[in-house]
Scaffold this active site. Structure first.
Site, mmCIF file in Angstrom:
data_model
loop_
_atom_site.group_PDB
_atom_site.id
_atom_site.type_symbol
_atom_site.label_atom_id
_atom_site.label_comp_id
_atom_site.label_asym_id
_atom_site.label_seq_id
_atom_site.Cartn_x
_atom_site.Cartn_y
_atom_site.Cartn_z
ATOM 1 N N CYS A 23 88.094 -35.326 27.523
ATOM 2 C CA CYS A 23 88.127 -36.384 26.126
ATOM 3 C C CYS A 23 88.031 -35.534 24.756
ATOM 4 O O CYS A 23 88.543 -35.924 24.321
ATOM 5 C CB CYS A 23 86.911 -37.152 26.442
ATOM 6 N N HIS A 83 85.578 -41.242 19.864
ATOM 7 C CA HIS A 83 86.339 -41.026 21.282
ATOM 8 C C HIS A 83 86.146 -42.311 21.472
ATOM 9 O O HIS A 83 85.200 -42.952 22.080
ATOM 10 C CB HIS A 83 86.100 -39.899 21.663
ATOM 11 N N ASN A 93 89.964 -46.117 27.637
ATOM 12 C CA ASN A 93 90.036 -44.397 27.200
ATOM 13 C C ASN A 93 91.481 -44.255 28.083
ATOM 14 O O ASN A 93 91.014 -43.927 28.708
ATOM 15 C CB ASN A 93 88.594 -44.505 28.148
#
Length: 343
Positions: A115, A256, A286
């Site tokens: 990520c 994020h 996500n």
């Protein structure tokens, strides 16, 4: 004087297939309230059969190249693809993406930091521009993460989606709108098991010999939450210090999109007002390495980001890895996030 990297284009892409909370409630013993209260997510996108990470990356890259201005020459001379779900274990996916974009034989490579991948890739691109190795760089974050999720795991199925975001950087000056002004990166391999696919790599090459759970992505949710809040806050403060900013000078925090609670907590820890914390997690979930650039593309298309805005991005991912970047926002013509037929 050190050359600066300047943002010249931005674009995002999500595949057509939408997975709603109602869809997941039919698959698992769960409720809409349970999903939203823990994640803040209502829908996420999933690749169709036959689609792969390169498809997502090409679509986002085309959108970014179409929005790019003032390149002053050929489109780009380097491609960096941040991904944890390459089309194949070997070779890298970036050269295929460059070829499909018609970029001839320019250098292209993958970067893996889960990520945090896009922030890492952005830093690498900035360094190569500063060194004179490249003048125009296409940085992509793309993941078809649903392809590595355990079909029976409610915790991951509710959180993750597929997508891609891309940014074009060009050589410029630090005083320009769009200039990258500061980075901070970090990693802690002692926490490698927090976020992992245990089998299938060189340490355990045959996933058929592994337990069923080890063949799929897994994360230790509560521990990840604690580490994510701590590291995303610390790295954001460090990037602000490099840029010479105070929290009240940040116009937008685009972190994020891990889950809504993490975003809220990081904003509060940084003392950035909630109305300056941008989120698109409700609609996309996500999207791993795509998360930051996809959020930036959506924010730009919605008019949330304006010329001269001071933007702070921060991310945390497997490895564990983390990173943040500070930059101003340029004047860009940005279309809404593309969906539909792939090129």
């Amino acid at each position: 004087m050190r050359r600066s990297s300047v943002i010249a284009g931005i674009g995002g892409y999500t595949p057509d297939q939408v997975i709603t909370n109602a869809d997941l409630c039919r698959r698992f013993d769960t409720t809409q309230e349970w999903i939203v209260s823990r994640t803040g997510i209502s829908t996420r996108h999933r690749v169709a059969p036959g689609q792969s990470t390169s498809d997502l990356a090409v679509a986002a890259a085309q959108a970014a190249l179409e929005s790019a201005v003032d390149l002053g020459g050929p489109a780009v001379d380097l491609v960096i693809l941040a991904t944890t779900t390459p089309d194949r274990p070997c070779p890298a996916t970036a050269p295929l993406v460059a070829a499909r974009l018609g970029l001839d034989t320019i250098p292209a490579f993958d970067l893996s930091a889960v990520c945090s991948g896009f922030v890492y890739a952005l830093s690498v691109a900035d360094g190569m521009i500063a060194a004179g190795t490249a003048r125009r760089v296409l940085v992509i974050g793309a993941d078809a993460f649903t392809t590595i999720l355990n079909p029976g795991d409610r915790a991951t199925a509710t959180v993750f989606g597929d997508g891609a975001g891309a940014m074009v950087l060009r050589a410029g000056e630090a005083g320009e709108p769009g200039a990258l002004l500061g980075f901070d990166l970090g990693a802690d391999g002692n926490q490698a098991d927090l976020i992992t696919v245990a089998a299938g790599g060189s340490a355990r090459p045959d996933p058929r010999e592994a337990d069923e759970a080890d063949r799929w992505f897994a994360m230790r949710g509560q521990a990840v939450y604690r580490h994510a809040v701590l590291r995303m806050t610390e790295t954001a403060r460090a990037a602000m210090a490099v840029a010479g900013w105070q929290p009240n000078e940040v116009d937008r925090l685009v972190a994020h999109q891990a889950n809504a609670r993490i975003l809220t907590t990081v904003g509060a820890e940084l003392e950035i007002p909630p109305d300056r914390v941008y989120s698109n997690i409700t609609n996309v979930g996500n999207t791993v390495a795509a998360s930051v650039p996809l959020a930036l593309a959506d924010a730009a298309a919605a008019g949330v980001l304006r010329r001269g805005d001071r933007v702070l991005v921060s991310a945390f991912g497997g490895g564990t890895t983390w990173g943040a970047a500070a930059f101003t926002w340029p004047e860009l013509a940005v279309a809404a996030r593309t969906k539909g037929d792939l090129p």
